[in-house]
Write an enzyme that holds these catalytic residues in place. Structure first.
Site, PDB file in Angstrom:
ATOM      1  N   ASP A  88       5.777 -23.634  24.321  1.00  0.00           N
ATOM      2  CA  ASP A  88       3.769 -24.196  24.861  1.00  0.00           C
ATOM      3  C   ASP A  88       3.354 -22.973  25.003  1.00  0.00           C
ATOM      4  O   ASP A  88       2.517 -22.853  25.609  1.00  0.00           O
ATOM      5  CB  ASP A  88       4.715 -24.387  25.673  1.00  0.00           C
ATOM      6  CG  ASP A  88       5.446 -23.973  26.585  1.00  0.00           C
ATOM      7  OD1 ASP A  88       4.512 -23.264  27.072  1.00  0.00           O
ATOM      8  OD2 ASP A  88       6.285 -25.205  27.388  1.00  0.00           O
ATOM      9  N   ARG A 102      -2.352 -21.923  27.135  1.00  0.00           N
ATOM     10  CA  ARG A 102      -0.959 -22.575  27.676  1.00  0.00           C
ATOM     11  C   ARG A 102      -1.237 -24.453  26.630  1.00  0.00           C
ATOM     12  O   ARG A 102      -2.230 -24.914  26.768  1.00  0.00           O
ATOM     13  CB  ARG A 102      -1.106 -22.571  28.827  1.00  0.00           C
ATOM     14  CG  ARG A 102       0.020 -23.867  29.280  1.00  0.00           C
ATOM     15  CD  ARG A 102       1.276 -23.696  29.112  1.00  0.00           C
ATOM     16  NE  ARG A 102       2.152 -23.962  29.642  1.00  0.00           N
ATOM     17  CZ  ARG A 102       2.951 -25.354  29.535  1.00  0.00           C
ATOM     18  NH1 ARG A 102       2.887 -26.532  28.587  1.00  0.00           N
ATOM     19  NH2 ARG A 102       3.459 -25.978  29.942  1.00  0.00           N
ATOM     20  N   ASP A 107       5.248 -29.678  27.258  1.00  0.00           N
ATOM     21  CA  ASP A 107       6.348 -28.843  28.547  1.00  0.00           C
ATOM     22  C   ASP A 107       7.573 -28.544  27.377  1.00  0.00           C
ATOM     23  O   ASP A 107       8.121 -29.809  26.775  1.00  0.00           O
ATOM     24  CB  ASP A 107       6.869 -28.981  30.011  1.00  0.00           C
ATOM     25  CG  ASP A 107       7.326 -27.566  29.972  1.00  0.00           C
ATOM     26  OD1 ASP A 107       7.214 -26.608  30.048  1.00  0.00           O
ATOM     27  OD2 ASP A 107       8.042 -27.884  31.390  1.00  0.00           O
ATOM     28  N   THR A 108       8.092 -27.138  26.832  1.00  0.00           N
ATOM     29  CA  THR A 108       9.123 -26.528  26.099  1.00  0.00           C
ATOM     30  C   THR A 108       9.830 -26.274  27.396  1.00  0.00           C
ATOM     31  O   THR A 108       9.763 -25.719  28.525  1.00  0.00           O
ATOM     32  CB  THR A 108       8.437 -26.187  25.049  1.00  0.00           C
ATOM     33  OG1 THR A 108       8.507 -25.133  25.340  1.00  0.00           O
ATOM     34  CG2 THR A 108       7.747 -27.011  23.671  1.00  0.00           C
ATOM     35  N   GLU A 110      12.779 -23.972  28.961  1.00  0.00           N
ATOM     36  CA  GLU A 110      12.233 -21.890  28.631  1.00  0.00           C
ATOM     37  C   GLU A 110      12.938 -21.368  28.446  1.00  0.00           C
ATOM     38  O   GLU A 110      14.072 -21.567  28.552  1.00  0.00           O
ATOM     39  CB  GLU A 110      12.760 -21.992  30.248  1.00  0.00           C
ATOM     40  CG  GLU A 110      11.685 -22.697  31.533  1.00  0.00           C
ATOM     41  CD  GLU A 110      10.240 -22.409  31.658  1.00  0.00           C
ATOM     42  OE1 GLU A 110       9.583 -21.483  30.699  1.00  0.00           O
ATOM     43  OE2 GLU A 110       8.667 -23.245  31.912  1.00  0.00           O
ATOM     44  N   ARG A 154      -4.685 -18.676  32.296  1.00  0.00           N
ATOM     45  CA  ARG A 154      -4.312 -19.029  30.693  1.00  0.00           C
ATOM     46  C   ARG A 154      -5.249 -20.268  30.429  1.00  0.00           C
ATOM     47  O   ARG A 154      -5.167 -20.810  30.939  1.00  0.00           O
ATOM     48  CB  ARG A 154      -2.790 -19.543  30.736  1.00  0.00           C
ATOM     49  CG  ARG A 154      -1.766 -18.979  30.681  1.00  0.00           C
ATOM     50  CD  ARG A 154      -0.439 -18.643  30.707  1.00  0.00           C
ATOM     51  NE  ARG A 154       0.310 -20.214  31.630  1.00  0.00           N
ATOM     52  CZ  ARG A 154       1.030 -20.404  31.838  1.00  0.00           C
ATOM     53  NH1 ARG A 154       2.378 -20.207  31.418  1.00  0.00           N
ATOM     54  NH2 ARG A 154       1.292 -21.924  32.603  1.00  0.00           N
TER      55      ARG A 154
END
Length: 218
Positions: A88, A102, A107-108, A110, A154
């Site tokens: 992401d 970002r 969210d993906t 980690e 970001r």
């Protein structure tokens, strides 16, 4: 020159009858009651239009990103894809400068966060993200109305690869989850919900039931 009084009298003639009607030459007759009805109707329609405009108006917070003034409407800015960080986050070239991006609203798992083990489906999300962008001839970013960057500086964006919304593709593949929803930056939230629900119905990856995926704070 015509006498002013004769000119006025030739334009209109006023007479009052029992219904208090105003008669204009030219055959136009307007009743006061009718006039009031139309006036109230016009005022009502006008107020409804103003209300609709205000309801759909977005309060843009402008910001300067790499020397470009960003309003936050649905303008798409063409960028050059430079590097994939994970599922992401990417680095692009925007206005001749590097910009870390970002992805908004998702969210993906980690893969590169310091002190955090690689999470299930993280590598797959990262791979798909990189594949979509590295194969694209046209990469674009789009900002939402309010927040333009996060606490890590970001840029917060929607990302497109040859017209495809990358966030939506990750959600459809079950490799991302809707996360960090902060109104008013929710332009594509409903679209993303549909994509996520489709992945859930098909039990794809994160939704396969084979793993419990817990988000960590960014």
């Amino acid at each position: 020159m015509l006498n002013y009084s004769l000119f006025i009298s030739s334009i209109f003639f006023i007479s009052y009858d029992k219904s208090v009607r105003i008669k204009y030459t030219g055959g136009i007759i307007m009743n006061k009651k009718v006039f009031m009805v139309f006036f109230i109707l016009f005022l009502t329609v006008f107020m409804i239009i103003i209300s609709i405009i205000n309801t759909h108006r977005e309060d843009y917070k402008e910001a300067t990103v790499n020397g470009i003034l960003i309003k936050g409407d649905n303008t798409k800015y063409r960028v050059k894809f430079l590097k994939k960080i994970d599922g992401d986050t990417i680095i692009v070239q925007f206005n001749h400068k590097e910009l870390k991006v970002r992805y908004l609203l998702i969210d993906t798992p980690e893969t590169v966060k310091p002190g955090v083990k690689v999470q299930k489906y993280g590598p797959e999300a990262s791979e798909l993200n990189g594949k979509l962008l590295s194969n694209a001839k046209n990469v674009e970013i789009e900002f939402d109305v309010y927040q333009k960057e996060d606490k890590y500086h970001r840029a917060l964006c929607y990302v497109y690869a040859d017209g495809k919304n990358v966030q939506e593709e990750l959600l459809l593949s079950g490799l991302a989850e809707i996360k960090y929803v902060k109104p008013p930056d929710t332009r594509y939230l409903e679209k993303y919900k549909k994509a996520q629900n489709k992945a859930k119905s098909n039990k794809r990856n994160l939704w396969s039931g084979a793993v419990s995926y817990t988000h960590l704070t960014l």
